[in-house]
Write a protein that holds these residues in place. Structure first.
Motif, mmCIF file in Angstrom:
data_model
loop_
_atom_site.group_PDB
_atom_site.id
_atom_site.type_symbol
_atom_site.label_atom_id
_atom_site.label_comp_id
_atom_site.label_asym_id
_atom_site.label_seq_id
_atom_site.Cartn_x
_atom_site.Cartn_y
_atom_site.Cartn_z
ATOM 1 N N ASP A 180 -7.522 5.336 -9.530
ATOM 2 C CA ASP A 180 -6.966 6.674 -9.706
ATOM 3 C C ASP A 180 -6.077 7.106 -8.544
ATOM 4 O OD1 ASP A 180 -9.029 6.807 -7.879
ATOM 5 O OD2 ASP A 180 -9.812 8.723 -8.595
ATOM 6 N N ARG A 181 -6.017 6.300 -7.498
ATOM 7 C CA ARG A 181 -5.157 6.605 -6.357
ATOM 8 C C ARG A 181 -3.754 6.022 -6.512
ATOM 9 N NH1 ARG A 181 -8.854 4.662 -1.457
ATOM 10 N NH2 ARG A 181 -6.883 4.980 -0.328
ATOM 11 N N SER A 182 -3.487 5.385 -7.640
ATOM 12 C CA SER A 182 -2.176 4.784 -7.896
ATOM 13 C C SER A 182 -1.818 4.968 -9.367
ATOM 14 C CB SER A 182 -2.204 3.288 -7.557
ATOM 15 O OG SER A 182 -1.122 2.606 -8.154
ATOM 16 N N ALA A 183 -0.579 5.414 -9.623
ATOM 17 C CA ALA A 183 -0.149 5.639 -11.009
ATOM 18 C C ALA A 183 -0.175 4.343 -11.815
ATOM 19 C CB ALA A 183 1.245 6.252 -11.029
ATOM 20 N N VAL A 184 0.339 3.266 -11.238
ATOM 21 C CA VAL A 184 0.373 1.981 -11.940
ATOM 22 C C VAL A 184 -1.024 1.434 -12.146
ATOM 23 C CG1 VAL A 184 1.117 -0.431 -11.813
ATOM 24 C CG2 VAL A 184 2.709 1.384 -11.181
ATOM 25 N N LEU A 185 -1.849 1.454 -11.105
ATOM 26 C CA LEU A 185 -3.208 0.929 -11.224
ATOM 27 C C LEU A 185 -4.039 1.760 -12.196
ATOM 28 C CD1 LEU A 185 -4.114 -0.066 -7.545
ATOM 29 C CD2 LEU A 185 -3.070 -1.458 -9.346
ATOM 30 N N ARG A 186 -3.786 3.066 -12.220
ATOM 31 C CA ARG A 186 -4.501 3.927 -13.164
ATOM 32 C C ARG A 186 -4.186 3.509 -14.593
ATOM 33 N NH1 ARG A 186 -2.145 8.484 -12.232
ATOM 34 N NH2 ARG A 186 -3.279 8.798 -10.284
ATOM 35 N N ARG A 187 -2.919 3.208 -14.848
ATOM 36 C CA ARG A 187 -2.544 2.763 -16.192
ATOM 37 C C ARG A 187 -3.103 1.365 -16.472
ATOM 38 N NH1 ARG A 187 2.499 5.107 -14.720
ATOM 39 N NH2 ARG A 187 3.476 3.067 -14.459
ATOM 40 N N PHE A 238 -12.526 -3.482 -5.941
ATOM 41 C CA PHE A 238 -12.174 -2.351 -5.080
ATOM 42 C C PHE A 238 -10.958 -1.613 -5.637
ATOM 43 C CE2 PHE A 238 -9.587 -0.615 -1.642
ATOM 44 C CZ PHE A 238 -10.495 0.210 -0.984
ATOM 45 N N LEU A 239 -9.935 -2.358 -6.021
ATOM 46 C CA LEU A 239 -8.729 -1.735 -6.585
ATOM 47 C C LEU A 239 -9.045 -1.024 -7.895
ATOM 48 C CD1 LEU A 239 -6.015 -4.494 -5.933
ATOM 49 C CD2 LEU A 239 -6.398 -2.389 -4.642
ATOM 50 N N LEU A 240 -9.901 -1.636 -8.694
ATOM 51 C CA LEU A 240 -10.269 -1.032 -9.978
ATOM 52 C C LEU A 240 -11.052 0.260 -9.766
ATOM 53 C CD1 LEU A 240 -10.347 -1.137 -13.042
ATOM 54 C CD2 LEU A 240 -12.211 -2.789 -12.898
ATOM 55 N N ASP A 267 -10.808 -5.844 4.563
ATOM 56 C CA ASP A 267 -10.716 -6.891 5.576
ATOM 57 C C ASP A 267 -9.383 -7.620 5.395
ATOM 58 O OD1 ASP A 267 -12.720 -8.870 7.350
ATOM 59 O OD2 ASP A 267 -11.126 -9.919 6.283
ATOM 60 N N GLU A 268 -8.772 -8.042 6.472
ATOM 61 C CA GLU A 268 -7.460 -8.712 6.405
ATOM 62 C C GLU A 268 -7.474 -9.912 5.471
ATOM 63 O OE1 GLU A 268 -5.838 -9.712 10.176
ATOM 64 O OE2 GLU A 268 -5.721 -7.628 10.890
ATOM 65 N N ARG A 269 -8.568 -10.657 5.474
ATOM 66 C CA ARG A 269 -8.651 -11.838 4.612
ATOM 67 C C ARG A 269 -8.655 -11.441 3.140
ATOM 68 N NH1 ARG A 269 -14.178 -14.211 6.442
ATOM 69 N NH2 ARG A 269 -14.597 -11.985 6.225
ATOM 70 N N ASP A 270 -9.327 -10.342 2.822
ATOM 71 C CA ASP A 270 -9.409 -9.904 1.428
ATOM 72 C C ASP A 270 -8.060 -9.390 0.939
ATOM 73 O OD1 ASP A 270 -12.063 -10.562 1.687
ATOM 74 O OD2 ASP A 270 -12.731 -8.504 2.000
ATOM 75 N N ALA A 271 -7.365 -8.643 1.796
ATOM 76 C CA ALA A 271 -6.021 -8.178 1.451
ATOM 77 C C ALA A 271 -5.074 -9.365 1.302
ATOM 78 C CB ALA A 271 -5.511 -7.224 2.529
ATOM 79 N N PHE A 272 -5.244 -10.359 2.165
ATOM 80 C CA PHE A 272 -4.422 -11.574 2.121
ATOM 81 C C PHE A 272 -4.590 -12.286 0.781
ATOM 82 C CE2 PHE A 272 -3.851 -16.129 2.728
ATOM 83 C CZ PHE A 272 -2.669 -16.210 3.452
ATOM 84 N N LEU A 273 -5.819 -12.353 0.289
ATOM 85 C CA LEU A 273 -6.080 -13.016 -0.986
ATOM 86 C C LEU A 273 -5.348 -12.326 -2.131
ATOM 87 C CD1 LEU A 273 -9.894 -13.715 -0.540
ATOM 88 C CD2 LEU A 273 -8.129 -15.454 -0.856
ATOM 89 N N LEU A 275 -0.292 0.210 -2.720
ATOM 90 C CA LEU A 275 -1.037 -1.027 -2.476
ATOM 91 C C LEU A 275 -1.253 -1.255 -0.984
ATOM 92 C CD1 LEU A 275 0.422 -3.554 -5.091
ATOM 93 C CD2 LEU A 275 -1.906 -2.650 -4.994
ATOM 94 N N ARG A 276 -0.245 -0.955 -0.191
ATOM 95 C CA ARG A 276 -0.383 -1.130 1.258
ATOM 96 C C ARG A 276 -1.500 -0.245 1.803
ATOM 97 N NH1 ARG A 276 4.836 -0.244 4.937
ATOM 98 N NH2 ARG A 276 4.670 1.830 3.973
ATOM 99 N N GLU A 277 -1.571 0.982 1.307
ATOM 100 C CA GLU A 277 -2.626 1.896 1.765
ATOM 101 C C GLU A 277 -4.001 1.419 1.314
ATOM 102 O OE1 GLU A 277 -4.103 6.533 1.181
ATOM 103 O OE2 GLU A 277 -2.067 5.961 0.618
#
Length: 354
Positions: free
Chosen positions: A233-240, A227-229, A182-188, A174-176
């Motif tokens: 595929d770059r994260s095992a948890v998010l992929r599931r 964006f995360l969706l 943008d910092e604001r979007d990550a903050f949200l 998630l950090r990567e």
């Protein structure tokens, strides 16, 4: 020039993109995400999938007040039930575009519904992992959706070692990913999450902290979820969390039934008769299908020379208005279905931003 709310500004951008050829109500249906054949045609023809379902919570009475105010201050006008954008409106849009930083991804058309389930799964997984590793087994889940909780049980790590490893890896992933926003979007994203001794913040709280309207907070948050969706595929948890979500299944339910019969080789007349629907309704379905399927056999419905003629006039006249295109094709007699189908088929890959 009067400062506009974020919602009104988005409406004004959409109004400009619609080339003064659609009604105020048509724009409302796009922004709130009404999934009808006409709305689907509009977002494809005018390349405005970006705006689809941007404000699903926009009440019609509020919308009327907002658009009336835009007319009062001469950002827009109305003629023959079509929205006209004024020079002042165009100037406002130009000023906004030069200073606004758009999210890297926002696609309410593709991700509008799947993103909500994806976020619920992700947020509940993070909350339960955080609480469990802290030794707290008594807490209220952020989401009580039975299907989401069922997904969690199916994907829950069994041993304490697996939980610790999953938490460590997910944190780094998630950090990567959020580091690319943008910092604001990550903050949200981070501040909507709930965990041990940490409660996700409300839109009002986030709006105050970021000095941004709640509408814009909600929009940018959804863009971050999209964006995360898209990068799940770059994260095992998010992929599931993304597994099984019908991201590309965008046809309306009634159109899917028509598609089933089309795949069986049935013609429109037979489908209309069996389904007890008007032929015009089946034509709507076919147009919707053409707007989504790359391999749609448009040549079975519209001759190539007619396709070229329609596309030529649409480009030369810079219009998608059916009546104008029909008259421009004279003495060639083209029916409205052929024009609609051609515009839908060749507009299907448009996913541009504002």
């Amino acid at each position: 020039m009067q400062a506009l709310s974020f919602r009104r500004q988005m409406f004004l951008l959409l109004a400009e993109r619609m080339n003064q050829e659609r009604s105020i109500q048509a724009l409302y249906h796009i922004l709130t995400g009404k999934k009808s054949s006409q709305t689907i045609q509009d977002i494809k023809w005018y390349n405005v999938t970006y705006f689809f379902r941007m404000f699903p919570y926009w009440k019609e009475t509020e919308f009327e007040n907002d658009t009336n105010d835009l007319q009062y201050h001469r950002y827009i006008a109305s003629h023959n039930n079509r929205v006209l954008i004024t020079e002042q409106g165009r100037s406002q849009n130009d000023n906004f575009r030069t200073s606004y930083s758009w999210p890297p991804i926002y696609n309410g058309w593709l991700y509008g519904k799947s993103a909500a389930v994806f976020w619920k799964r992700t947020a509940l997984f993070v909350q339960c992992l955080s609480q469990t590793l802290a030794g707290n087994r008594r807490f209220l889940p952020v989401f009580e959706d039975i299907s989401v909780q069922h997904w969690l049980k199916k994907n829950w790590p069994k041993t304490i070692e697996e939980k610790q490893q999953t938490a460590s890896v997910l944190f780094d992933e998630l950090r990567e990913l959020l580091g690319e926003l943008d910092e604001r979007d990550a903050f949200l994203i981070m501040n909507r999450l709930t965990g041990y001794h940490l409660t996700g913040q409300t839109w009002t709280q986030l709006s105050t902290r970021l000095q941004m309207s709640e509408d814009e907070c909600h929009f940018r948050f959804l863009g971050s979820v999209h964006f995360l969706l898209e990068h799940a595929d770059r994260s095992a948890v998010l992929r599931r969390a993304a597994s099984g979500l019908e991201v590309w299944d965008v046809l309306t339910e009634t159109t899917k039934k028509t598609l089933h019969y089309m795949n069986e080789g049935w013609g429109m007349e037979r489908i209309a008769r069996v389904r007890n629907l008007k032929r015009s309704t089946i034509e709507d379905h076919v147009v919707e299908i053409a707007s989504e399927q790359t391999g749609f056999p448009i040549g079975d419905y519209v001759a190539k020379e007619d396709q070229n003629l329609i596309l030529h006039h649409a480009s030369a006249l810079e219009t998608k208005r059916l009546k104008v295109l029909k008259e421009a094709a004279q003495p060639k007699e083209l029916d409205y279905f052929s024009i609609r189908l051609t515009l839908a088929f060749y507009g299907r890959d448009n996913h541009g931003q504002a």
